[in-house]
Design a protein around this motif. Structure first.
Motif, PDB file in Angstrom:
ATOM      1  N   ASP A 116       0.502  -1.164   0.011  1.00 47.71           N
ATOM      2  CA  ASP A 116       0.096  -0.028  -0.152  1.00 47.71           C
ATOM      3  C   ASP A 116       0.945   1.212   0.009  1.00 47.71           C
ATOM      4  N   HIS A 117       0.257   2.295   0.266  1.00 46.75           N
ATOM      5  CA  HIS A 117       1.022   3.816   0.120  1.00 46.75           C
ATOM      6  C   HIS A 117       1.870   3.619   1.303  1.00 46.75           C
ATOM      7  N   TYR A 118       3.286   4.465   1.054  1.00 45.13           N
ATOM      8  CA  TYR A 118       4.070   4.391   1.957  1.00 45.13           C
ATOM      9  C   TYR A 118       3.788   4.932   3.533  1.00 45.13           C
ATOM     10  N   ILE A 119       2.570   5.745   3.568  1.00 45.80           N
ATOM     11  CA  ILE A 119       2.108   6.358   4.766  1.00 45.80           C
ATOM     12  C   ILE A 119       1.490   5.155   5.907  1.00 45.80           C
ATOM     13  N   THR A 120       1.186   3.992   5.146  1.00 44.82           N
ATOM     14  CA  THR A 120       0.674   3.029   6.022  1.00 44.82           C
ATOM     15  C   THR A 120       1.659   2.014   6.386  1.00 44.82           C
ATOM     16  N   THR A 121       3.093   2.270   5.772  1.00 42.60           N
ATOM     17  CA  THR A 121       4.091   1.201   6.265  1.00 42.60           C
ATOM     18  C   THR A 121       4.373   1.104   7.789  1.00 42.60           C
ATOM     19  N   PRO A 122       4.510   2.537   8.437  1.00 39.13           N
ATOM     20  CA  PRO A 122       4.911   2.204   9.814  1.00 39.13           C
ATOM     21  C   PRO A 122       4.086   1.515  10.727  1.00 39.13           C
ATOM     22  N   PRO A 123       2.633   1.772  10.763  1.00 42.55           N
ATOM     23  CA  PRO A 123       1.682   0.900  11.525  1.00 42.55           C
ATOM     24  C   PRO A 123       1.837  -0.507  11.000  1.00 42.55           C
ATOM     25  N   VAL A 124       1.881  -0.705   9.787  1.00 42.08           N
ATOM     26  CA  VAL A 124       2.056  -2.406   9.238  1.00 42.08           C
ATOM     27  C   VAL A 124       3.297  -3.003   9.968  1.00 42.08           C
ATOM     28  N   LEU A 125       4.445  -2.264   9.978  1.00 40.82           N
ATOM     29  CA  LEU A 125       5.533  -2.930  10.589  1.00 40.82           C
ATOM     30  C   LEU A 125       5.572  -2.969  11.936  1.00 40.82           C
ATOM     31  N   GLN A 126       4.794  -2.123  12.686  1.00 46.39           N
ATOM     32  CA  GLN A 126       4.396  -2.317  14.170  1.00 46.39           C
ATOM     33  C   GLN A 126       3.418  -3.630  13.996  1.00 46.39           C
ATOM     34  N   GLY A 127       2.711  -3.520  13.646  1.00 43.86           N
ATOM     35  CA  GLY A 127       1.804  -4.843  13.616  1.00 43.86           C
ATOM     36  C   GLY A 127       2.462  -6.137  13.549  1.00 43.86           C
ATOM     37  N   LEU A 128       3.255  -6.009  12.306  1.00 43.71           N
ATOM     38  CA  LEU A 128       3.778  -7.403  11.971  1.00 43.71           C
ATOM     39  C   LEU A 128       4.963  -7.732  13.174  1.00 43.71           C
ATOM     40  N   ARG A 129       5.598  -6.482  13.736  1.00 46.17           N
ATOM     41  CA  ARG A 129       6.631  -6.866  14.792  1.00 46.17           C
ATOM     42  C   ARG A 129       5.829  -7.344  16.050  1.00 46.17           C
ATOM     43  N   THR A 130       4.766  -7.147  16.233  1.00 44.33           N
ATOM     44  CA  THR A 130       3.886  -7.587  17.524  1.00 44.33           C
ATOM     45  C   THR A 130       3.640  -9.127  16.993  1.00 44.33           C
ATOM     46  N   LEU A 131       3.159  -9.485  15.823  1.00 43.10           N
ATOM     47  CA  LEU A 131       2.703 -10.665  15.498  1.00 43.10           C
ATOM     48  C   LEU A 131       3.966 -11.844  15.610  1.00 43.10           C
ATOM     49  N   THR A 132       5.046 -11.205  15.341  1.00 45.38           N
ATOM     50  CA  THR A 132       6.336 -12.143  15.420  1.00 45.38           C
ATOM     51  C   THR A 132       6.535 -12.511  17.013  1.00 45.38           C
ATOM     52  N   GLN A 133       6.122 -11.918  17.959  1.00 43.25           N
ATOM     53  CA  GLN A 133       5.885 -12.186  19.264  1.00 43.25           C
ATOM     54  C   GLN A 133       5.185 -13.276  19.695  1.00 43.25           C
TER      55      GLN A 133
END
Length: 1028
Positions: free
Chosen positions: A93-110
């Motif tokens: 998606d648009h680059y502005i959505t990347t930070p919250p996406v990364l935050q969510g993926l990091r949480t899921l890796t836990q």
């Protein structure tokens, strides 16, 4: 249900609209409470996630990510799988959505329920769809932390990616500049290397992306809230660069290049990294670069001006030689070590033949660094160097050159590396040991003191090589040492010989028992000693002193102590009987040697038995015989009755008793108490004492010779561990109190008071202690309040020691006694003595109330006393009549002078006016104590001190002409420190100070003139162009 759905939709709308970020926590709370599910939350976000506005979509993803961050532990595997697929799609998606996406993926890796294969899927999407270095700092940190999570939980899956994972990480890290993120990136790289990830064809890329930061050049900003330090970055990067031999072909040329830098920190980092990396390398990894590495190391050691760089270079050389020495299984490996050492020897060995040149020591240090690397390297280096050094020594005539060569040989002996299988390998130095011993013994026979001192160091080093010296060589060494002790050599030589003998005796005690001790004994008891063929009675006291010191130094082993202590006791017996001309000084020295033995000897049951069964009873017997003999007016007054000797004997008994095991300590205490309370002399050797001995009775006339022996009781019972119960303690305390309050002999009543205080300090809290203190305080106060009493000084002495005993253990009764001390400052007779008593209160005790004697000493007792009593002292000073104020000032000075310097700097401004007034009183003790308090405060002046500058200068200048040297020196140091004040504040005093400094500049004492010159130089430069 419809109501809950409405609430959820409302939460989502308010958050997405940017009205209230706190709604994320409300949504998370609802999810935890089961009000709705993750899928319902996603459905409620549907409109936001499909909006045409990127900001809206980003807010929707952010809400989901923040809720997951609070609730990820409750997710099922299916939910995690769906969410991962959603987030992976949103990476496109648009680059502005990347930070919250990364935050969510990091949480899921836990999540513990992360489905198999999901970690690989996340990383592929991440490496494919995200350019990490275009993200903000926090988002890059999120990526690195995500990688660390996956590496910690899904290592096997990541290794299945092969070198692709390494390539993706290299792309993500490339260009990182923030120190916080670099720490995370270095941790990932370290895990890749140390956990055996496949680097494949990207080995050089991984090295390049990390080595570009080497050496670290980072200085954290002041008050950095993140706490990132340069040392942390250096250590993490070093772990990466030195983690695998695969980096050798890239790292070693880089280190050689960085060693050419002019930046000292870069050189130091490079050398330390070199030493770390070669610990993992094999000889084949180094072979190509050995010549360049050696050239760089040689240059750094030969030309450096930094000791740190020199030490790091030597450590790196040792590490390289050790690497080449490992696993010598074939001729190629052996050739690599030999070739490298040949190169080192070629460049260094020839400098050793020129002991006057400055390159001798750098060359020797390099060779010694190589020598200490391995057994094989030691063989090669010593075989090439030591014979040449010995030949050089024998061919040189100048003492300075021979001393240098001896020192070099001694360092080589210390550097030799022993074989790990000593039973199969001969000693490295065994072939040249006879020549080394010959040179050493020849140097010991020289008349030059520096050669003799150096030779003792060589001998000590040779003795430390296990099994190197033969029995005959050890005996010859002991003979030489004995000869030097018995000769009229200087103090430096004697100290070196005694130290060497102590080390040898610890390794070879039998030789000293059979050779050294009998020889020393014969000399000590000879009527005269012949040196160089002449009878020199004048040197006999000095030789005896060295012999007695030698007996103490060699007695570290119980077997040696059991042979040396009877000699010392025999000396004391001879001094008592007047034989062989032993003086009081000889007796004191013998007693000091016994104390030294008590400190040095190994703490074993045998050594404890020796002191308990032999030494302490003998000392008591001799002291008692001396007291009775003097009392009976014998023709030869025994020196063992002198106070100085008894004080030394107290130290012996105290040291020995403090180290006794519990059972022996209890038996010793019982013996002492029964002797002093009941006159039981049954355990004393040579029991010919009268049965009516009462050592704690109030003695009259000459009987104080017996009463002063209470100091020996003090040395025993006050040095025992607190776990040892003193027998008959109630009766003992009564007798001690009686003696301390009624005896007229100063040493007797002082020792009784100290003994009483030492027992009180260790007594457990309870009614018994309270009753003892109440009774004693009543008696003390009644005697002190009676002005006509003849024992006020005795009562005061008991009070001050009991007050100190209670102060050390924070006992509340201490306040009553210290208040009485303050009131005594107004007393016409005891005022000055009471002022001096505060110095005793604040000082560390050297005997009964010390930690060495197991006293109950609490931390910061001085600070506590000062904080509780400083205001009280000032109040009493203001209310005191003018003629009594000097006592208060002296007390204040004594208190403050014993405080730690940090506390002085903090507390003194409030007391400054009193301290300045103290400088005007003629008592030189007050002046000196006050000046020592002021000096650290003047060095770091508070504003209140600058305001009092006129008064301070006016007080200090007259003291520069004091009749006491120490007062003059202290005042000059304060004047010197004043020159460091702000220039505009002190410049008006410049001419006045320079005129006053003329007098001490012409003082007859050199130390005073030196301080005056330094002070005048600083004040003369004030305000001048060349000044500060």
């Amino acid at each position: 249900m419809a109501e809950e759905s409405t609430v959820l939709v409302s939460l989502v709308e308010e958050f997405v609209a940017g009205l209230q970020d706190s709604k994320a926590k409300d949504a998370a709370a609802g999810l935890k409470n089961g009000e709705f599910t993750v899928l319902q939350l996603v459905e409620a976000l549907g409109v936001s996630l499909t909006s045409t506005q990127p900001q809206t979509r980003a807010r929707g993803v952010k809400l989901l990510s923040e809720v997951l961050q609070e609730c990820y532990g409750d997710l099922t595997e299916k939910e995690v799988e769906v969410l991962i697929a959603f987030y992976e799609n949103r990476l496109k998606d648009h680059y502005i959505t990347t930070p919250p996406v990364l935050q969510g993926l990091r949480t899921l890796t836990q999540c513990q329920t992360l489905p198999p294969g999901s970690a690989v899927s996340i990383l592929k999407s991440l490496f494919q769809d995200v350019h990490v270095q275009s993200l903000l700092l926090a988002d890059r940190a999120c990526v690195y932390k995500m990688l660390i999570n996956i590496m910690d939980t899904r290592e096997a899956e990541l290794k299945g990616l092969g070198a692709d994972f390494v390539f993706g990480f290299v792309q993500s890290m490339d260009g990182e500049r923030d120190p916080r993120n670099l720490l995370l990136a270095f941790q990932i790289a370290r895990k890749i290397i140390y956990r055996g990830y496949n680097l494949g064809k990207f080995t050089e890329e991984l090295f390049e992306v990390t080595s570009c930061y080497f050496p670290i050049d980072f200085t954290p900003p002041p008050n950095d809230p993140h706490g990132i330090t340069r040392e942390e970055l250096i250590q993490e990067l070093r772990c990466v660069l030195t983690g695998t031999p695969k980096f050798a072909e890239f790292l070693l040329p880089l280190i050689i290049e960085k060693l050419d830098s002019d930046v000292q920190s870069a050189k130091l980092d490079s050398l330390q990294t070199l030493a770390a990396c070669v610990a993992l390398y094999e000889h084949k990894d180094l072979a190509e670069f050995l010549e360049g590495l050696w050239a760089s190391l040689r240059r750094e050691v030969f030309q450096t001006s930094s000791e740190k760089i020199e030490l790091a270079g030597l450590a790196a050389l040792t590490a390289i030689t050790s690497c080449l020495s490992r696993k010598i299984l074939n001729s190629d490996c052996d050739d690599a070590l030999s070739a490298f050492l040949d190169m080192v020897l070629k460049d260094c060995k020839h400098h050793l033949s020129e002991p006057d040149l400055k390159l001798v020591w750098p060359s020797a240090k390099l060779l010694q660094a190589a020598c200490r690397a391995s057994y094989r390297a030691s063989h090669i280096v010593t075989a090439a160097v030591m014979p040449a050094l010995i030949e050089q020594y024998n061919s040189r005539n100048q003492c300075s050159q021979r001393r240098t060569l001896l020192e070099v040989m001694q360092r080589f002996v210390l550097s030799v590396k022993g074989s790990e299988s000593a039973e199969n390998e001969e000693q490295v130095l065994s072939g040249i040991c006879p020549s080394l011993c010959y040179v050493t013994f020849a140097a010991l026979s020289e008349t030059n003191s520096s050669l003799q001192i150096t030779a003792t160091s060589v001998l000590s080093s040779l003795a430390k090589q296990t099994g190197l010296l033969s029995s005959s060589q050890i005996e010859l060494a002991v003979d030489h040492l004995a000869r030097l002790v018995l000769s009229d050599e200087g103090d430096d030589v004697s100290l070196a010989v005694v130290g060497c003998a102590g080390g040898l005796a610890e390794l070879h005690p039998t030789v000293f028992i059979t050779n050294m001790i009998p020889r020393i004994k014969r000399v000590i008891f000879s009527e005269s000693m012949e040196q160089d063929g002449d009878s020199t009675q004048d040197t006999q006291p000095g030789v005896r002193q060295r012999c007695l010191s030698m007996l103490a130094a060699v007695s570290t082993k119980p077997s040696v102590a059991q042979e040396s202590t009877p000699v010392l006791l025999e000396v004391l017996g001879a001094a008592h009987s007047g034989k062989v001309g032993f003086s009081l000084e000889d007796a004191v020295l013998a007693c000091r040697s016994l104390k030294r033995i008590a400190e040095l000897v190994e703490d074993t049951e045998d050594s404890g038995r020796c002191f308990h069964d032999i030494i302490i009873p003998q000392l008591l017997s001799l002291a008692l015989q001396a007291a009775l003999q003097v009392e009976n007016s014998s023709t030869h007054p025994s020196p063992l009755a002198a106070e100085v000797f008894l004080s030394t004997m107290v130290a012996v008994i105290s040291t020995a008793c403090s180290r006794l095991q519990s059972e022996l300590a209890g038996q010793t205490a019982e013996r002492f108490v029964s002797l002093f309370l009941d006159g039981d002399v049954s355990f004393l050797p040579g029991n010919s004492f009268p049965s009516h001995i009462k050592l704690l009775a109030n003695q009259h006339g000459g009987s104080w010779k017996q009463s002063q022996m209470v100091c020996l009781l003090m040395g025993c019972v006050c040095s025992l561990p607190r776990t040892v119960m003193v027998p008959q303690i109630e009766r003992l305390l009564l007798e001690l109190e009686e003696m301390s309050c009624t005896c007229s002999h100063p040493m007797s009543y002082t020792s009784a008071a100290k003994c009483f205080a030492g027992l009180v300090n260790k007594m457990p809290q309870g009614d018994f202690l309270d009753n003892v203190l109440q009774k004693t305080m009543t008696r003390i106060l009644s005697e002190l309040d009676l002005a006509a009493s003849s024992v006020r000084m005795q009562a005061y002495t008991l009070m001050i020691w009991v007050a100190k005993a209670l102060l050390l253990r924070y006992h509340p009764t201490c306040t009553t006694l210290t208040d009485k001390m303050f009131s005594l400052l107004d007393d016409a007779d005891l005022g000055p003595t009471a002022a001096d008593g505060f110095s005793l209160l604040m000082s560390d005790s050297t005997d009964v109330l010390s930690r060495d004697c197991h006293a109950d000493v609490r931390i910061m007792y001085r600070q506590r006393f000062f904080s509780e009593n400083s205001a009280k002292l000032v109040q009493c000073f203001n209310a005191a009549p003018q003629e009594k104020k000097p006592n208060y000032l002296k007390a204040l000075s004594n208190i403050v002078n014993k405080l730690p310097k940090q506390v002085q700097v903090t507390e003194l401004p409030a007391l400054l006016s009193l301290l300045l007034e103290a400088l005007t009183y003629p008592d030189q003790g007050v002046q000196l104590s006050t000046l020592s308090c002021l000096e650290p405060v003047i060095a770091d002046p508070p504003p209140v001190l600058i305001q009092q500058l006129e008064a301070l200068v006016g007080r200090l200048l007259p003291l520069m002409s004091s009749p006491t040297m120490n007062v003059k020196i202290a005042s000059l140091r304060c004047i010197y420190a004043l020159s460091r004040f702000p220039e505009h504040e002190v410049l008006p005093f410049r001419a006045r100070v320079l005129r006053a400094l003329a007098t001490p500049l012409d003082d007859k004492k050199r130390l005073v003139r030196r301080e005056a010159v330094q002070a005048r130089g600083e004040w003369f430069l004030l305000g001048s162009p060349g000044g500060r």
